[in-house]
Structures are given as C-alpha cells and as structure tokens.
Design a protein around this motif. Structure first.
Motif, short mmCIF file in Angstrom:
data_model
loop_
_atom_site.label_atom_id
_atom_site.label_comp_id
_atom_site.label_asym_id
_atom_site.label_seq_id
_atom_site.Cartn_x
_atom_site.Cartn_y
_atom_site.Cartn_z
N MET A 65 0.83 -1.20 0.00
CA MET A 65 0.00 0.00 0.00
C MET A 65 0.87 1.27 0.00
N LEU A 66 1.96 1.25 0.76
CA LEU A 66 2.87 2.40 0.75
C LEU A 66 3.45 2.60 -0.64
N PHE A 67 3.83 1.48 -1.27
CA PHE A 67 4.42 1.55 -2.61
C PHE A 67 3.40 2.05 -3.62
N GLY A 105 11.06 10.87 -5.46
CA GLY A 105 12.23 10.98 -6.34
C GLY A 105 12.93 9.64 -6.43
N SER A 106 14.19 9.67 -6.91
CA SER A 106 14.90 8.40 -7.09
C SER A 106 16.27 8.49 -6.42
N GLY A 107 17.20 7.68 -6.87
CA GLY A 107 18.55 7.70 -6.28
C GLY A 107 18.53 7.15 -4.87
N ASN A 108 19.07 7.92 -3.92
CA ASN A 108 19.15 7.38 -2.55
C ASN A 108 17.93 7.76 -1.70
N HIS A 109 16.87 8.24 -2.32
CA HIS A 109 15.69 8.65 -1.55
C HIS A 109 14.80 7.45 -1.24
N TYR A 110 14.16 7.54 -0.10
CA TYR A 110 13.35 6.40 0.33
C TYR A 110 12.34 6.79 1.38
N LEU A 111 11.40 5.89 1.60
CA LEU A 111 10.54 5.92 2.79
C LEU A 111 10.73 4.58 3.46
N GLU A 112 11.08 4.60 4.74
CA GLU A 112 11.31 3.35 5.45
C GLU A 112 10.42 3.22 6.66
N VAL A 113 9.91 2.00 6.85
CA VAL A 113 9.30 1.64 8.12
C VAL A 113 10.41 0.96 8.91
N LEU A 134 0.30 11.30 3.10
CA LEU A 134 0.02 10.07 2.34
C LEU A 134 0.32 8.84 3.21
N THR A 135 1.40 8.93 3.98
CA THR A 135 1.77 7.81 4.85
C THR A 135 0.69 7.58 5.91
N CYS A 147 11.25 -0.97 3.09
CA CYS A 147 11.87 0.18 2.43
C CYS A 147 11.23 0.40 1.06
N ILE A 148 10.63 1.59 0.88
CA ILE A 148 10.11 1.99 -0.44
C ILE A 148 11.22 2.84 -1.04
N LYS A 149 11.86 2.29 -2.07
CA LYS A 149 13.06 2.92 -2.63
C LYS A 149 12.67 3.69 -3.89
N GLY A 150 13.10 4.93 -3.98
CA GLY A 150 12.79 5.73 -5.15
C GLY A 150 13.56 5.31 -6.38
#
Lengths: 476, 144
Positions: A122-124, A199-207, A302-303, A473-476
C-alpha cells in the motif's frame, strides 16, 4: 587518505594546517580507519573550500565525507558577510534541503508483523517513487508561489497534516526569506507535478524498528522505546531544487571573476553574500527549502492515509524533520564573539545543542534530534546535538553512511533482484520501481553507518541516541 | 586507435556518489551527441526508447565546457518536463551557440524501466578536448 597529510590530530579530529591559498585550517572529524578509507578527493575539496573568501574558523568534513561537487559531501563551512563572505550554490548542492523526517507510529513490531506485506504494497502504491512518477497535485502560478513562500505551513493549511507537525520541523516548517520570484519559470515547471513524490537515487521511505536505545535519557526525551515502529522519509526539493542549483551554479561560474573571486575549482562557484547574485540565490534557495519541507509534509499525509487504512490504531506523530543540504544564516560564537554567519551544510545535518533558543521547549534540555539515514539493509540512527558541537562544527553532524562505492561499480557487483531476495531473508521488504536502482543502492555500496555515527559521537559533534533497523523500504 | 576507424561511442566512468558520462567522436558535435547518449544510458537502455518525437534545443555559453554542461542540463530539463527519455541526438555548432535536437518518446515505465533520475550535469571532471589522434572527447559527472 594518507595520514601524514595531517599536521595534528587527536583520535577523532584531524586538522590540516593552512598552506598556499588556504585562509583557515581544514578539519575532518573521523576515526583513523574512516580517514584511511576516505577518498583523497575529500582532502582536495575540504582544503579548496578553506580558500574561499570570508570563511570563518575552519573548513570542516564530517565522518561520512566523500567526493562531492566543489564542496565534499559531508562539508560544513561558515562565511561572514562583513568579511567578504560568499554563498555557494555548490556548497548547498542540487537537491536543496534534502533531509529526513522521522515519525513515531505508536505501534510496536508485534502490531505490524501480520500486515507487513499489505503495508509495504500500500505504501508503494500510494507514495509516488522513482523517475516518471507524479503527485496528486498540479501546482501553477500563484499556488506554486504560495508553496514556495509557505513550505510545510502551506501544506498544513491545505489539510496535509497538523500544526503539531510544524512544531517538530526545522524552521517550524517555513523558511523565512524565501523569494518565489527568484525561482525561474523552468524550475517551477519542473516541479508542477512533483509535489508529494520521493524521487529516485538514494531517496526512500522506510518503516523501521527501534533496535536499541543508546542513551536512555535522550531516548525518553524523544519518546523512543525499543521495538517501536517508526517511519523515516528521506527526500528533498525534487526538480525545483535541482533546476535552481543548476541555474545559479552557472551564473556563479560565469560571474566569479567579475566579483574578483579566484576559484580553485569551478564547482566551488560562489558570489559575495552581499552581492545581487548572492542575495538572489539566497531567496531562491530558501524557496527551495520550503519546497522540500512541503514535499515531506505531503508525503507524511500520504503515509498517514496508508496507516489509517491498514492499521487504524496507528497514530503518526512527527519526531523531527531536519535537512542536510542548506545554507542558513545563524548566530554563532567565534572566539567568544557572537557573529551572524552563513553556514553551508552539504550532506551535513544541523545539530543544535541543548539550550539553543531555536529549539522547541520540549527538546531544549536534550538538544535537537539529528536524523541519520542508513542504507536499505543496515541501520539508521537518531542522534542529538551537543553543546560541544556548537563550538566544534557550527552545530553540524554527519548525515548518513556515505557511499563507499560508485553506482557504476555497484551495478556491476550486484543484481537488484538478488539484493531484494537477500534482504527478504533478513526480514526486510523492499519495494522499488527499479531493480537496477536497487542494485546501485545495495547496502554494500555504503560505508558502515555505525562506524560513522560512533565517530561523530566520539568526536562530540552529536551524541548517539537510538539505532533503527529497516522493516520495509520503499526505494525511489 | 587509428583516426578514421573509430566509431563514435559513449562510456561511463566512476565518481564517488554519482556517475561520469563521456562521449567520443570524430567531431566535437559527435562527442556532444555521444555524451548525451551516455546520459540516457544512466537512466535507461537507449535501445528501448524510440525516437518518435523531436525536441529542439539551443544553448549559448562562453566556452565549450560550459556549453557541454548547458546542453546536458537542457536535456535534463526537457526529459523532466516532457517526461521523455531520448535515444538519438543531433548537434551543430555555430561559434559559441549549439543548435541541437533530441529524439525520444513519452516515458513508458514498463518498457523503459528507468533506473534513476539525473538531477543535473556538473562541472566535475568536465572537459571537452581533441586528442592527438584527432578524436574529440567530451565528459562530465552527472548528479543522480
């Protein structure tokens, strides 16, 4: 890096005496192993920064420093406008106000075990990540300008979050002195569909799970306990910041000679703080900071929507939101005299010590939370600013593990699918639009974040409070 | 490599956190075209991108090196705002002006599988030069 390059050092502070055109010493905070492993380009860059006009005290590099653009990534330098001090677009970086926001969830690991996959999916699904992704919102004209002036406050006023969130955000969510008119139409056009995207690269959302409380008192002050589930969001000002950086870097490269500034490296392009170009950049860059703060605020919203749907018991509260690519006007004591300085932090986190007037009452005894991002497979840390750090590094600390290997090398060494499967074996769920992106961000491509954090702690620039390990980890 | 046998080509080179793009050609224009292709290859496999749509690009700069950065940054901007990767490029020079074109299509996430977004071209490891063998080489690091 060759240890003989350093004139003097103690275990965690390595100093290079001024030579040639250096106006001040250069100082790297690290332990011996980190120094040995550090790219020699960091030496070149940290000493080059020491040559810039109006630099005060020293040019600093943090324990996670690596080769950047002009400034090392992990570079800190303060300039005095009354001594011909400069502002540098390269000293802030392309991703203006890239930073980390960490949220409490009010949940423990056991609460999410059964729904981990649903939560990841769902986060993704809900949080746009990667190239080509767009947000729900389309911003133009006066709405764009209102966002650039208002930052996270603007987002909260539109219903994305609460006023309480702002109290726990750097600058209370709104960078003053932003001038939206200084941001080009090109930069605004690049941003119009990108609000609320990682965004992409090293950006992320982590639980993440709190794996260890290293400092009981500070941990309690930050409301942390072992096995608590946290969410960390790492992203910045997206296309807008990149375009501001690109445009002002060129302007500064072209006009440096006119300002009588001799550049040891073109990427160090800068303009006097008091010049029209310097002032234009500061206004645009502050608007970029607001864009990043608004972006992280929308992603927070959104989270919350996702958690409300999957785990209605959750209550997401902001622990703190702090940037690591900025230039800020701040008051610092130098040799006992209080001075207004423009502090550049490029891949370095602001780390205000206890008692600082800018800190919220509840944080004043402990110091500012310093949020250190890790890599997908290892750990992130929460640290706290120190009194010592205010004097040692203008209240600045490290920002992450720092890369140990180029993307090029990483994508040759690992396959994205394999990285995802290996991490799954360790109970870490990765969701990403790009398997190649995952390979380039493989945990092995980063330095040991624990060594970086321990060195920062031992050097006294920040103190270690808690260790967080990734769950999703939702990785950009 | 003997002059005349060399096909224009692109390469990547390592940079601590990011990636370097290099174009090699029989003329400065070819080297610029190949550098742009090298940048596309950072993002996706150019063979997967069809050059259906043409976008014209004009840049001016005081020297060749700044012109290379401007050309790549103009492409970054067009890619970002049009949501288009490009797979073919044409460059012509008129003194310090570059008249270019990029050919691509709207991004298709399934087919293009983009790895990473390029934030901007930088002045790091930046050079535009003609080698003694006559070949031109243009390069810089791009921030991702």
């Amino acid at each position: 890096m060759d240890l003989s390059l350093f004139a003097c050092h103690d275990d965690y502070r390595w100093e290079i005496a001024p030579r040639g055109k250096m106006r001040v010493p250069a100082v790297i905070f690290a332990n011996e192993q980190l120094i040995r492993d550090m790219d020699s380009k960091v030496y070149d860059q940290v000493t080059n920064v020491a040559m810039l006009p109006g630099i005060v005290q020293a040019s600093y590099a943090m324990p996670d420093a690596h080769w950047g653009y002009g400034f090392p990534i992990g570079g800190v330098a303060a300039f005095d406008p009354n001594m011909g001090g400069v502002v540098s677009a390269g000293g802030v970086g392309f991703d203006i106000s890239c930073g980390v926001r960490t949220l409490h969830t009010g949940l423990d690991l056991t609460d999410i075990e059964g729904v981990k996959n649903d939560l990841a999916n769902m986060l993704f699904f809900k949080i746009p990540a990667g190239l080509g992704s767009t947000g729900r919102m389309h911003l133009e004209h006066e709405d764009m300008d209102a966002m650039l002036a208002g930052g996270a406050r603007w987002a909260v006023a539109l219903g994305y979050g609460s006023w309480e969130d702002l109290m726990h955000t750097e600058e209370e969510g709104c960078m003053l002195g932003a001038v939206p008119e200084n941001v080009s139409e090109h930069a605004k056009k690049r941003q119009r569909d990108q609000m609320g995207t990682l965004g992409s690269g090293n950006h992320y959302l982590e639980v993440q799970r709190v794996a260890e409380i290293c400092d009981a008192e500070a941990g309690a002050a930050f409301g942390l306990h072992e096995d608590e589930i946290m969410v960390s969001i790492h992203c910045g000002s997206r296309g807008l910041g990149h375009q501001i950086g690109t445009e002002f870097l060129k302007k500064m490269v072209v006009s440096a000679r006119g300002y009588g500034i001799e550049l040891p490296d073109r990427e160090l392009a800068c303009a006097p703080i008091s010049s029209p170009l310097g002032q234009d950049y500061l206004g645009a860059m502050r608007a970029g900071i607001n864009c990043a703060l608004a972006n992280r605020q929308i992603i927070t919203h959104l989270t919350r929507e996702v958690f409300a749907a999957v785990l209605p018991r959750a209550g997401l509260r902001v622990l703190y939101d702090v940037s690591h690519n900025t230039c800020k006007e701040e008051e610092h004591s130098v040799d006992g005299v209080s001075r207004r300085l423009f502090v550049h932090r490029k891949g370095a986190t602001r780390a205000l010590g206890p008692g600082h007037p800018q800190l919220l009452e509840a944080l004043r005894a402990t110091g500012q939370p310093v949020l250190i991002g890790g890599s997908m497979g290892t750990a992130s840390y929460i640290m706290a600013g120190t009194t010592q750090g205010m004097a040692l590094s203008f209240g600045s600390a490290c920002h992450g593990a720092g890369r140990a290997m180029s993307r090029h090398q990483a994508s040759r060494q690992w396959r994205g699918r394999q990285v995802i499967d290996d991490l799954a074996q360790h109970g870490i769920i990765i969701r990403s639009p790009s398997t190649r992106g995952v390979a380039e961000e493989a945990p092995g491509a980063y330095k040991d974040v624990t060594a970086v954090v321990d060195a920062a702690d031992a050097a006294g620039i920040a103190r270690k409070v808690a260790k967080l390990v990734p769950v999703i980890c939702i990785k950009g | 490599m003997a002059h005349g046998h060399a096909e224009p080509r692109w390469e990547h080179f390592s940079h601590g956190a990011d990636i370097g793009v290099r174009g090699i050609g029989r003329s400065k224009a070819e080297a610029f075209e190949q550098t742009a292709l090298a940048m596309t290859q950072v993002i996706t496999d150019a063979d997967r991108v069809e050059g259906r749509e043409r976008v014209n690009i004009v840049c001016q700069a005081p020297d060749d090196e700044i012109l290379l950065v401007d050309w790549l940054n103009a492409l970054v901007y067009e890619m970002a705002t049009r949501q288009m990767p490009f797979s073919r490029f044409e460059v012509h020079f008129d003194d310090h002006q570059l008249d270019g074109a990029a050919f691509g299509e709207h991004i298709d996430l399934q087919r293009h599988r983009p790895a990473v977004e390029v934030k901007g071209a930088t002045y790091t490891s930046l050079s535009v030069e003609q080698n003694p063998d006559g070949l031109w080489k243009a390069q810089c690091v791009v921030d991702v």
